[in-house]
Design an enzyme around this catalytic site. Sequence first.
Site, PDB file in Angstrom:
ATOM      1  N   ARG A 151      -6.013   8.166  -0.855  1.00  0.00           N
ATOM      2  CA  ARG A 151      -7.365   8.067  -0.300  1.00  0.00           C
ATOM      3  C   ARG A 151      -8.240   7.037  -1.013  1.00  0.00           C
ATOM      4  O   ARG A 151      -9.435   6.947  -0.724  1.00  0.00           O
ATOM      5  CB  ARG A 151      -8.041   9.439  -0.353  1.00  0.00           C
ATOM      6  N   TYR A 184      -9.109   7.755  -9.287  1.00  0.00           N
ATOM      7  CA  TYR A 184      -8.157   8.404  -8.363  1.00  0.00           C
ATOM      8  C   TYR A 184      -6.830   8.550  -9.095  1.00  0.00           C
ATOM      9  O   TYR A 184      -6.663   8.063 -10.205  1.00  0.00           O
ATOM     10  CB  TYR A 184      -7.986   7.550  -7.088  1.00  0.00           C
ATOM     11  N   TRP A 204       0.898  17.189   3.405  1.00  0.00           N
ATOM     12  CA  TRP A 204       1.254  16.348   2.251  1.00  0.00           C
ATOM     13  C   TRP A 204       1.647  17.166   1.028  1.00  0.00           C
ATOM     14  O   TRP A 204       2.487  16.750   0.243  1.00  0.00           O
ATOM     15  CB  TRP A 204       0.092  15.414   1.882  1.00  0.00           C
TER      16      TRP A 204
END
Length: 199
Positions: free
Chosen positions: A14, A8, A104
């Site tokens: 997330r 990530y 976002w």
Amino acid sequence: MPNYKLTYFKLRGRAETARYIFAYSGIEYEDNTIERSVWAHLKPTLTFKQLPILKVDEMELNQSTAIGRYLARETGLAGKDKFEQAQVDAIVDTINDFMNLFPWTERDETVKQKVTADILANNFPVLLDGLCKLLSDRTWFIGDSVTWADFHWAVCSITLTNLNVDILHNHPKLLALKERVEALPKIAAWIEQRPKTPL
Ligand SMILES: N[C@@H](CCC(=O)N[C@@H](CS)C(=O)NCC(=O)O)C(=O)O
């Protein structure tokens, strides 16, 4: 035990709920956080061109909720029986529906602030009242022990309280749940050591 590699960006985002599951259960994994410059090269190689991805030995799993659910089942954090598991999933999905409303990636700050304010004024009370009702006077959302729904709430509520520090002021039980998760010794140790990032 398989080899786990979670890829990530260098953000909570997330991937953080999966990191809480790893931290709490003490399972070894590689926390592969990548820089934006690496992303340009990595993205075209991915099946769905998005992160997070969990590698389990040579197999790849995408979608943060599928990753969380899989890890929770592996570690006893998914709920005790099939109905509890469905209740836990419903909480995670409800929180995700809400978190996905936010713009976002909006670059226009004025638009971003207006949309965010609208969501907090109109959608947030529904989420908070519903979660509060579900939690009632219990220690954890579902059943008599912590599940990954509690972790997911704790993770997402950091992002929400960063928008406005008083945001949970009128919902002390939900604030207390966040703090209860963060006080679990292995979670507290992870929070202490993780990179400090805005999201
Ligand atoms: N539903 C997916 C959404 C994944 C997603 O939106 N990932 C974003 C980061 S949070 C991403 O990879 N953005 C980079 C891009 O699309 O280029 C999940 O929950 O995993």
